[in-house]
Design a protein around this motif. Sequence first.
Motif, PDB file in Angstrom:
ATOM      1  N   ILE A 115       7.714   6.401  -6.889  1.00  0.00           N
ATOM      2  CA  ILE A 115       8.313   7.014  -8.292  1.00  0.00           C
ATOM      3  C   ILE A 115       7.030   6.827  -9.344  1.00  0.00           C
ATOM      4  O   ILE A 115       6.861   7.826 -10.100  1.00  0.00           O
ATOM      5  CB  ILE A 115       9.308   6.175  -8.663  1.00  0.00           C
ATOM      6  CG1 ILE A 115      10.587   6.465  -7.843  1.00  0.00           C
ATOM      7  CG2 ILE A 115       9.725   6.630 -10.027  1.00  0.00           C
ATOM      8  CD1 ILE A 115      11.599   5.471  -7.860  1.00  0.00           C
ATOM      9  N   LEU A 116       6.487   5.669  -9.532  1.00  0.00           N
ATOM     10  CA  LEU A 116       5.488   5.565 -10.311  1.00  0.00           C
ATOM     11  C   LEU A 116       4.186   6.599 -10.180  1.00  0.00           C
ATOM     12  O   LEU A 116       3.745   7.249 -11.109  1.00  0.00           O
ATOM     13  CB  LEU A 116       4.882   4.194 -10.391  1.00  0.00           C
ATOM     14  CG  LEU A 116       3.707   3.814 -11.367  1.00  0.00           C
ATOM     15  CD1 LEU A 116       4.300   3.998 -12.782  1.00  0.00           C
ATOM     16  CD2 LEU A 116       3.409   2.310 -11.228  1.00  0.00           C
ATOM     17  N   LEU A 117       3.810   6.731  -9.141  1.00  0.00           N
ATOM     18  CA  LEU A 117       2.764   7.625  -8.502  1.00  0.00           C
ATOM     19  C   LEU A 117       3.022   8.849  -8.885  1.00  0.00           C
ATOM     20  O   LEU A 117       2.320   9.691  -9.651  1.00  0.00           O
ATOM     21  CB  LEU A 117       2.298   7.595  -7.037  1.00  0.00           C
ATOM     22  CG  LEU A 117       1.346   8.005  -6.681  1.00  0.00           C
ATOM     23  CD1 LEU A 117      -0.015   7.785  -7.357  1.00  0.00           C
ATOM     24  CD2 LEU A 117       1.256   7.864  -4.988  1.00  0.00           C
ATOM     25  N   ASN A 118       4.227   9.321  -8.527  1.00  0.00           N
ATOM     26  CA  ASN A 118       5.024  10.840  -9.093  1.00  0.00           C
ATOM     27  C   ASN A 118       4.875  11.076 -10.292  1.00  0.00           C
ATOM     28  O   ASN A 118       4.371  12.079 -11.008  1.00  0.00           O
ATOM     29  CB  ASN A 118       6.406  11.098  -8.334  1.00  0.00           C
ATOM     30  CG  ASN A 118       6.301  11.516  -6.885  1.00  0.00           C
ATOM     31  OD1 ASN A 118       6.247  12.893  -7.006  1.00  0.00           O
ATOM     32  ND2 ASN A 118       6.404  10.632  -6.003  1.00  0.00           N
ATOM     33  N   THR A 140       1.141  16.439  -6.090  1.00  0.00           N
ATOM     34  CA  THR A 140       1.807  14.907  -6.197  1.00  0.00           C
ATOM     35  C   THR A 140       2.163  14.613  -5.040  1.00  0.00           C
ATOM     36  O   THR A 140       2.245  13.444  -4.627  1.00  0.00           O
ATOM     37  CB  THR A 140       2.508  14.816  -7.444  1.00  0.00           C
ATOM     38  OG1 THR A 140       1.929  15.246  -8.578  1.00  0.00           O
ATOM     39  CG2 THR A 140       3.370  13.529  -7.480  1.00  0.00           C
ATOM     40  N   THR A 141       3.043  15.158  -4.342  1.00  0.00           N
ATOM     41  CA  THR A 141       3.928  15.089  -3.155  1.00  0.00           C
ATOM     42  C   THR A 141       2.900  14.722  -2.023  1.00  0.00           C
ATOM     43  O   THR A 141       3.015  13.606  -1.402  1.00  0.00           O
ATOM     44  CB  THR A 141       4.745  15.979  -2.848  1.00  0.00           C
ATOM     45  OG1 THR A 141       5.695  16.202  -3.811  1.00  0.00           O
ATOM     46  CG2 THR A 141       5.481  15.704  -1.535  1.00  0.00           C
ATOM     47  N   ALA A 142       1.911  15.724  -1.781  1.00  0.00           N
ATOM     48  CA  ALA A 142       0.866  15.172  -0.864  1.00  0.00           C
ATOM     49  C   ALA A 142       0.054  13.995  -1.383  1.00  0.00           C
ATOM     50  O   ALA A 142      -0.175  13.238  -0.262  1.00  0.00           O
ATOM     51  CB  ALA A 142      -0.060  16.329  -0.957  1.00  0.00           C
ATOM     52  N   ILE A 143      -0.255  13.521  -2.083  1.00  0.00           N
ATOM     53  CA  ILE A 143      -0.675  12.349  -2.664  1.00  0.00           C
ATOM     54  C   ILE A 143       0.157  11.158  -2.061  1.00  0.00           C
ATOM     55  O   ILE A 143       0.161  10.161  -1.736  1.00  0.00           O
ATOM     56  CB  ILE A 143      -1.198  12.173  -4.302  1.00  0.00           C
ATOM     57  CG1 ILE A 143      -2.273  12.785  -4.449  1.00  0.00           C
ATOM     58  CG2 ILE A 143      -1.509  10.712  -4.474  1.00  0.00           C
ATOM     59  CD1 ILE A 143      -2.661  13.364  -5.724  1.00  0.00           C
ATOM     60  N   SER A 144       1.287  11.266  -2.535  1.00  0.00           N
ATOM     61  CA  SER A 144       2.517  10.416  -2.293  1.00  0.00           C
ATOM     62  C   SER A 144       2.787  10.022  -0.885  1.00  0.00           C
ATOM     63  O   SER A 144       3.080   9.118  -0.542  1.00  0.00           O
ATOM     64  CB  SER A 144       3.789  10.733  -2.951  1.00  0.00           C
ATOM     65  OG  SER A 144       4.748   9.715  -3.004  1.00  0.00           O
TER      66      SER A 144
END
Length: 164
Positions: A115-118, A140-144
């Motif tokens: 969540i924080l990363l997103n 963002t999703t790919a990183i997550s």
Amino acid sequence: MTFARRLTRLIDFFYVKPLRGILPLQTFRYAVCGGANMALDLLLYFVLYNFVLDKQIVRIGNIVAVSPHIAAFLIVFPLTFFTGFWLNRHIAFHGSPLRGRVQLFRYLLSVGGSILLNYLCLKLFVEVIGLYPTPSKAVTTAISVVYSYVMQKYFSFRGCAAHQ
């Protein structure tokens, strides 16, 4: 046969020879489940942002105003949280010896980092860099996903046998 077992068999059907030499079965299952959950996430995000929220700021009372890209994320997240947990628990990491409530709690903790990363990535990509919200959400999703796989394998569902 349960729905989870049938779904696992369907996924395993596509685990063909070239993939067997590249990816372990567990990683393949995680990738398929994660890809399906990510597709659901992006579809719901796109529909909510563009059509439900109509790209408008969401006001909560007279005090709080939430940008539409963050509001869409906050609405979609609980749905994909539970589908993601179910897929991970029953398909990708079904051999984990940890109890369900322990898995759920650990999954919740690891997802807190997601969540924080997103949030930070969406703020950066949309508000600082100026990219469109939907492609920003995809990046963002790919990183997550990378972060999540490591957390699920070594924390939330630790001890899962690779080829069950």
